[in-house]
Design a protein around this motif. Structure first.
Motif, PDB file in Angstrom:
ATOM      1  N   UNK A 136      -0.267  14.468  -7.372  1.00  0.00           N
ATOM      2  CA  UNK A 136       0.726  13.403  -6.942  1.00  0.00           C
ATOM      3  C   UNK A 136       1.855  13.468  -6.420  1.00  0.00           C
ATOM      4  N   UNK A 137       2.654  14.666  -6.737  1.00  0.00           N
ATOM      5  CA  UNK A 137       3.811  15.133  -5.778  1.00  0.00           C
ATOM      6  C   UNK A 137       3.614  15.297  -4.457  1.00  0.00           C
ATOM      7  N   UNK A 138       2.416  16.219  -4.284  1.00  0.00           N
ATOM      8  CA  UNK A 138       2.058  16.689  -2.957  1.00  0.00           C
ATOM      9  C   UNK A 138       1.475  15.458  -2.029  1.00  0.00           C
ATOM     10  N   UNK A 139       0.703  14.718  -2.658  1.00  0.00           N
ATOM     11  CA  UNK A 139       0.219  13.419  -2.018  1.00  0.00           C
ATOM     12  C   UNK A 139       1.313  12.502  -1.599  1.00  0.00           C
ATOM     13  N   UNK A 140       2.263  12.145  -2.456  1.00  0.00           N
ATOM     14  CA  UNK A 140       3.431  11.440  -1.927  1.00  0.00           C
ATOM     15  C   UNK A 140       4.103  12.056  -0.942  1.00  0.00           C
ATOM     16  N   UNK A 141       4.460  13.410  -0.854  1.00  0.00           N
ATOM     17  CA  UNK A 141       5.017  13.862   0.482  1.00  0.00           C
ATOM     18  C   UNK A 141       4.214  13.924   1.434  1.00  0.00           C
ATOM     19  N   UNK A 142       2.904  14.232   1.636  1.00  0.00           N
ATOM     20  CA  UNK A 142       2.051  14.067   2.659  1.00  0.00           C
ATOM     21  C   UNK A 142       1.971  12.934   3.255  1.00  0.00           C
ATOM     22  N   UNK A 143       1.971  11.499   2.497  1.00  0.00           N
ATOM     23  CA  UNK A 143       1.653  10.429   2.831  1.00  0.00           C
ATOM     24  C   UNK A 143       3.005   9.149   2.951  1.00  0.00           C
TER      25      UNK A 143
END
Length: 148
Positions: free
Chosen positions: A28-35
């Motif tokens: 979730x944290x990585x996806x938030x950072x990517x998007x």
């Protein structure tokens, strides 16, 4: 693994299923950072306690991305993604949920270019309780065996 599965070789009703994959806080944290999607529904544990689900939920786009990746175990050299349709998120996915994907051949039809056909796959994502959490249709542009 590479294969060559032509339009004529797909059969409606044919099905395959993936193994499971657990969705983590790191996902979730990585996806938030990517998007750039840092909405509190995904990032703010305390705020989420005041909301109907009482906990953070995974981004729908994260679940879609992971599910598509889970189905990509075989590379068909004579087919490519043409698009996705009818994407729906039917239940939330939480940190610690394990998802798996069922893919069923739903339809096949000719393409405007006679040497190709379109295959429609129904993609269904389930959690560990066997609840449907996401579904969509994946359209494949596939070469015909006897290209005209």
């Amino acid at each position: 693994m590479f294969i060559k599965k032509h339009f004529e070789e797909f059969e409606p009703g044919e099905r395959r299923e993936t193994l499971g994959r657990t969705i983590t806080e790191t996902d979730i944290v990585m996806h938030a950072g990517q998007t750039g999607d840092f909405f509190p529904h995904h990032m703010d544990e305390e705020w989420c306690k005041t909301q109907p689900f009482k906990q953070r939920i995974a981004h729908g786009t994260l679940i879609f991305s992971v599910a598509v990746g889970m189905t990509a175990g075989v590379i068909n050299e004579v087919a490519m993604t043409y698009g996705y349709e009818r994407l729906r998120f039917t239940k939330p996915v939480f940190i610690g949920d394990t998802i798996r994907v069922k893919v069923t051949i739903k339809d096949k039809k000719d393409h405007k270019k006679p040497e190709y056909g379109l295959i429609t796959e129904l993609v269904e994502v389930f959690n560990q309780k066997d609840e449907l959490v996401m579904l969509c249709e994946h359209i494949l542009l596939t070469e015909k065996k006897n290209r005209e």
